[in-house]
Motif scaffolding. Structure first.
Motif, PDB file in Angstrom:
ATOM      1  N   ILE A  13       0.851  -1.192   0.000  1.00 57.36           N
ATOM      2  CA  ILE A  13       0.000   0.000   0.000  1.00 57.36           C
ATOM      3  C   ILE A  13       0.885   1.239   0.000  1.00 57.36           C
ATOM      4  CG2 ILE A  13      -1.849   1.252   1.149  1.00 57.36           C
ATOM      5  CD1 ILE A  13      -2.754  -1.507   0.375  1.00 57.36           C
ATOM      6  N   GLU A  14       0.885   1.969  -1.105  1.00 55.86           N
ATOM      7  CA  GLU A  14       1.647   3.218  -1.183  1.00 55.86           C
ATOM      8  C   GLU A  14       0.740   4.399  -0.876  1.00 55.86           C
ATOM      9  OE1 GLU A  14       3.695   6.044  -4.608  1.00 55.86           O
ATOM     10  OE2 GLU A  14       3.994   3.863  -4.747  1.00 55.86           O
ATOM     11  N   ILE A  15       1.198   5.281   0.006  1.00 52.80           N
ATOM     12  CA  ILE A  15       0.470   6.513   0.327  1.00 52.80           C
ATOM     13  C   ILE A  15       1.330   7.683  -0.110  1.00 52.80           C
ATOM     14  CG2 ILE A  15      -0.594   7.902   2.127  1.00 52.80           C
ATOM     15  CD1 ILE A  15      -0.941   5.341   3.759  1.00 52.80           C
ATOM     16  N   ASN A  16       0.877   8.377  -1.150  1.00 54.30           N
ATOM     17  CA  ASN A  16       1.608   9.527  -1.679  1.00 54.30           C
ATOM     18  C   ASN A  16       0.904  10.796  -1.203  1.00 54.30           C
ATOM     19  OD1 ASN A  16       2.573  11.673  -3.380  1.00 54.30           O
ATOM     20  ND2 ASN A  16       3.392  10.128  -4.770  1.00 54.30           N
ATOM     21  N   TYR A  17       1.429  11.399  -0.142  1.00 54.30           N
ATOM     22  CA  TYR A  17       0.795  12.584   0.438  1.00 54.30           C
ATOM     23  C   TYR A  17       0.863  13.786  -0.506  1.00 54.30           C
ATOM     24  CZ  TYR A  17       0.214  10.474   5.089  1.00 54.30           C
ATOM     25  OH  TYR A  17      -0.178   9.680   6.155  1.00 54.30           O
ATOM     26  N   ASP A  18       1.928  13.897  -1.295  1.00 56.29           N
ATOM     27  CA  ASP A  18       2.053  15.034  -2.203  1.00 56.29           C
ATOM     28  C   ASP A  18       0.981  14.998  -3.295  1.00 56.29           C
ATOM     29  OD1 ASP A  18       4.196  15.929  -0.764  1.00 56.29           O
ATOM     30  OD2 ASP A  18       5.720  15.247  -2.184  1.00 56.29           O
ATOM     31  N   ARG A  19       0.749  13.826  -3.859  1.00 58.21           N
ATOM     32  CA  ARG A  19      -0.228  13.687  -4.954  1.00 58.21           C
ATOM     33  C   ARG A  19      -1.628  13.366  -4.441  1.00 58.21           C
ATOM     34  NH1 ARG A  19       1.561   9.077  -8.493  1.00 58.21           N
ATOM     35  NH2 ARG A  19      -0.185   9.793  -9.774  1.00 58.21           N
ATOM     36  N   LYS A  20      -1.751  13.102  -3.137  1.00 56.13           N
ATOM     37  CA  LYS A  20      -3.021  12.712  -2.514  1.00 56.13           C
ATOM     38  C   LYS A  20      -3.634  11.497  -3.224  1.00 56.13           C
ATOM     39  CE  LYS A  20      -4.058  17.278  -0.645  1.00 56.13           C
ATOM     40  NZ  LYS A  20      -2.768  17.855  -1.015  1.00 56.13           N
ATOM     41  N   LYS A  21      -2.792  10.479  -3.367  1.00 55.51           N
ATOM     42  CA  LYS A  21      -3.233   9.236  -4.003  1.00 55.51           C
ATOM     43  C   LYS A  21      -2.692   8.041  -3.214  1.00 55.51           C
ATOM     44  CE  LYS A  21      -3.524  11.047  -8.736  1.00 55.51           C
ATOM     45  NZ  LYS A  21      -4.990  11.050  -8.784  1.00 55.51           N
ATOM     46  N   ILE A  22      -3.523   7.001  -3.126  1.00 57.58           N
ATOM     47  CA  ILE A  22      -3.104   5.712  -2.580  1.00 57.58           C
ATOM     48  C   ILE A  22      -3.010   4.736  -3.746  1.00 57.58           C
ATOM     49  CG2 ILE A  22      -3.790   3.749  -1.131  1.00 57.58           C
ATOM     50  CD1 ILE A  22      -5.230   5.809   0.652  1.00 57.58           C
ATOM     51  N   ILE A  23      -1.919   3.951  -3.802  1.00 56.89           N
ATOM     52  CA  ILE A  23      -1.756   2.937  -4.842  1.00 56.89           C
ATOM     53  C   ILE A  23      -1.647   1.579  -4.161  1.00 56.89           C
ATOM     54  CG2 ILE A  23      -0.397   2.148  -6.817  1.00 56.89           C
ATOM     55  CD1 ILE A  23       0.717   4.997  -7.043  1.00 56.89           C
ATOM     56  N   VAL A  24      -2.540   0.662  -4.550  1.00 54.76           N
ATOM     57  CA  VAL A  24      -2.518  -0.701  -4.026  1.00 54.76           C
ATOM     58  C   VAL A  24      -1.948  -1.597  -5.123  1.00 54.76           C
ATOM     59  CG1 VAL A  24      -3.871  -2.578  -3.029  1.00 54.76           C
ATOM     60  CG2 VAL A  24      -4.561  -0.191  -2.644  1.00 54.76           C
ATOM     61  N   TYR A  25      -0.843  -2.304  -4.804  1.00 53.50           N
ATOM     62  CA  TYR A  25      -0.137  -3.102  -5.803  1.00 53.50           C
ATOM     63  C   TYR A  25      -0.421  -4.589  -5.621  1.00 53.50           C
ATOM     64  CZ  TYR A  25       2.853   1.047  -6.526  1.00 53.50           C
ATOM     65  OH  TYR A  25       3.333   2.303  -6.799  1.00 53.50           O
ATOM     66  N   LYS A  26      -0.571  -5.294  -6.751  1.00 50.75           N
ATOM     67  CA  LYS A  26      -0.489  -6.744  -6.728  1.00 50.75           C
ATOM     68  C   LYS A  26       0.965  -7.152  -6.525  1.00 50.75           C
ATOM     69  CE  LYS A  26      -4.334  -8.430  -9.591  1.00 50.75           C
ATOM     70  NZ  LYS A  26      -4.694  -9.014 -10.910  1.00 50.75           N
ATOM     71  N   GLU A  27       1.166  -8.366  -6.006  1.00 48.12           N
ATOM     72  CA  GLU A  27       2.529  -8.859  -5.843  1.00 48.12           C
ATOM     73  C   GLU A  27       3.190  -8.985  -7.206  1.00 48.12           C
ATOM     74  OE1 GLU A  27       5.881  -9.553  -4.315  1.00 48.12           O
ATOM     75  OE2 GLU A  27       4.170  -9.235  -2.974  1.00 48.12           O
ATOM     76  N   ASN A  28       4.344  -8.302  -7.368  1.00 53.20           N
ATOM     77  CA  ASN A  28       5.004  -8.239  -8.671  1.00 53.20           C
ATOM     78  C   ASN A  28       6.493  -7.936  -8.453  1.00 53.20           C
ATOM     79  OD1 ASN A  28       6.075  -7.045 -11.156  1.00 53.20           O
ATOM     80  ND2 ASN A  28       3.957  -7.096 -11.898  1.00 53.20           N
ATOM     81  N   PRO A  29       7.407  -8.830  -8.873  1.00 54.07           N
ATOM     82  CA  PRO A  29       8.848  -8.606  -8.665  1.00 54.07           C
ATOM     83  C   PRO A  29       9.356  -7.320  -9.295  1.00 54.07           C
ATOM     84  CG  PRO A  29       8.426 -10.880  -9.316  1.00 54.07           C
ATOM     85  CD  PRO A  29       7.134 -10.143  -9.489  1.00 54.07           C
ATOM     86  N   ARG A  30       8.787  -6.941 -10.433  1.00 49.58           N
ATOM     87  CA  ARG A  30       9.234  -5.717 -11.106  1.00 49.58           C
ATOM     88  C   ARG A  30       8.900  -4.485 -10.262  1.00 49.58           C
ATOM     89  NH1 ARG A  30       6.840  -2.128 -14.404  1.00 49.58           N
ATOM     90  NH2 ARG A  30       4.910  -3.347 -14.430  1.00 49.58           N
ATOM     91  N   ILE A  31       7.719  -4.471  -9.655  1.00 48.10           N
ATOM     92  CA  ILE A  31       7.335  -3.355  -8.803  1.00 48.10           C
ATOM     93  C   ILE A  31       8.225  -3.290  -7.566  1.00 48.10           C
ATOM     94  CG2 ILE A  31       5.498  -2.484  -7.292  1.00 48.10           C
ATOM     95  CD1 ILE A  31       3.491  -3.471  -9.410  1.00 48.10           C
ATOM     96  N   ARG A  32       8.510  -4.442  -6.991  1.00 48.73           N
ATOM     97  CA  ARG A  32       9.371  -4.465  -5.809  1.00 48.73           C
ATOM     98  C   ARG A  32      10.775  -3.961  -6.131  1.00 48.73           C
ATOM     99  NH1 ARG A  32       7.879  -6.334  -1.131  1.00 48.73           N
ATOM    100  NH2 ARG A  32       5.908  -7.476  -0.929  1.00 48.73           N
ATOM    101  N   LYS A  33      11.275  -4.294  -7.309  1.00 47.90           N
ATOM    102  CA  LYS A  33      12.605  -3.844  -7.714  1.00 47.90           C
ATOM    103  C   LYS A  33      12.632  -2.321  -7.854  1.00 47.90           C
ATOM    104  CE  LYS A  33      16.193  -4.759 -11.163  1.00 47.90           C
ATOM    105  NZ  LYS A  33      16.545  -5.502 -12.403  1.00 47.90           N
TER     106      LYS A  33
END
Length: 441
Positions: free
Chosen positions: A149-169
């Protein structure tokens, strides 16, 4: 009103069941993006409950999903209901509630069809008046427990990610990682606190539902003492009543390699936290005033958190120097004139023969009514004569209803030395008060 902590813990009178399946992606997309409102360092998101859209506070400091003000949402129906008792922060007794199972919650492409919710029956327990927008519920652990769960306070957006090695990298390249623990369904980490010249490690709850920078519990360790320069203050509202304590400034707080100098710290009194079932060695909480200075990613499944500094990272810490706290008491009908964007077909004249301009009309709009919820003792507002219950008419010549509640809060902690003129109504009379914002820390 500045609305510090909402709730840090929810304790129920029966054993919790953690057999829920959790939120699942409804599509094949690798992520979903959820815009949020940020008010007084607190995050609000829309969530559908059994098909009805409600407004939720996102709070990592609660384990279960809680529903509050539902007067205008009578169409919401609930399944499998039973009575319970709820207890948490505050100095009063437990309150009655309901537990409902097998509800469907959905938002932004995620859905959970077997969600338990806990319903507060006391209609006086209402956060909306302190926030300035409707607040129908609070969601915590079950939002965070299964995904990145990413919380970007500057952009006022939450991003929920599926498990993905590329995203983790990608995250590993851009963010600073450190370990957290998940205890009693809440995230904890270790920070370093400096009070006067003493530095000590502190186990702290990562609490995005607390708008303050840091809470420390007095006497939880021998090193935690309130600095000599401090003041008594109302810190917020919990399930068990008002939360009172002290505010002070400490020398430094450090989280990993990130350092914060002269943060404003809250010290809740022992009565306010007596109902909190503490995890071992916990001495306080990190709140939104610090966390909003980052883009942060929670990774509950792997006991990790990732941080990247945001644009507010170096913003100085401040507080409400006026000593007056406002709340939204409701709405009022206000008559306004609105210019007409039409061609005038004929002219009219008044009794003196002067031509009248018929290029406006009246309309009535609903506007907020703000009242004073608290006045801090010995504060500039108190010394000027303002009192709890006064109804706001204007601030520095601007009509009160033209402000949003968070704009009033920002004004009252804007700069030391600023003069404030408030006109209020008290017992049917209009009164005017002047005072200067003054820091005592």
């Amino acid at each position: 009103m500045r609305f510090p902590t909402v709730i840090a813990l929810l304790l129920l009178s029966q054993k919790m069941l953690f057999a829920q399946g959790g939120f699942q992606f409804e599509t094949d997309k690798n992520k979903v993006v959820i815009p949020f409102q940020l008010i007084n360092n607190l995050i609000f998101i829309p969530i559908e409950v059994n098909g009805i859209s409600l407004n939720f506070l996102l709070d990592s400091g609660v384990d279960e999903t809680i529903l509050l003000s539902l007067d205008d949402k009578e169409a919401v129906s609930f399944n499998t209901i039973q009575k319970i008792k709820m207890r948490g922060l505050g100095s009063e007794d437990a309150i009655e509630g309901l537990k409902s199972s097998n509800n469907t919650l959905s938002f932004g492409g995620l859905i959970d069809r077997h969600h338990e919710v806990y319903i507060v029956l006391d209609q006086s327990f209402n956060f909306s008046s302190h926030i300035g927008i409707p607040v129908n519920g609070i969601i915590g652990y079950h939002f965070f427990k299964d995904h990145l769960i990413e919380i970007n306070y500057d952009r006022k957006k939450i991003i929920v990610y599926k498990e993905n090695p590329r995203i983790r990298k990608k995250i590993a390249k851009k963010f600073t990682a450190f370990a957290i623990t998940i205890e009693k369904s809440k995230p904890y980490t270790i920070g370093a606190v400096t009070i006067s010249d003493t530095v000590f490690p502190a186990k702290l709850l990562l609490d995005i539902g607390n708008s303050d920078a840091l809470w420390l519990f007095q006497n939880s360790k021998n090193n935690i003492t309130v600095p000599e320069k401090h003041f008594e203050d109302f810190l917020g509202k919990g399930f068990s009543g008002d939360i009172n304590g002290k505010r002070a400034k400490i020398s430094k707080f450090q989280l990993q390699d990130f350092e914060f100098y002269n943060p404003i710290i809250s010290f809740p009194d022992s009565t306010s936290i007596k109902n909190v079932n503490m995890v071992v060695d916990r001495v306080g909480s990190i709140g939104g005033e610090i966390l909003k200075r980052f883009t942060l990613i929670f990774d509950y499944p792997n006991n990790s958190m990732f941080l990247k500094t945001g644009r507010d990272f170096k913003t100085p810490f401040n507080y409400n120097m006026s000593g007056v706290e406002f709340q939204n008491e409701g709405l009022q009908w206000v008559q306004e004139t609105v210019p007409l964007q039409t061609i005038l077909l004929e002219n009219t004249y008044d009794a003196t023969g002067e031509k009248q301009q018929n290029n406006f009309k009246y309309k009535f709009s609903l506007k907020p009514v703000y009242t004073i919820a608290n006045v801090r003792k010995n504060s500039p507002a108190a010394e000027s004569g303002l009192q709890k219950g006064d109804v706001l008419i204007s601030i520095n010549g601007t009509i009160g209803y033209k402000y949003q509640l968070q704009e009033i809060n920002a004004l009252l902690k804007s700069e030391e030395g600023k003069w404030i003129t408030m006109e209020v109504e008290r017992n049917g009379k209009k009164l005017k008060f002047h005072f200067q914002l003054k820091s005592i820390l």
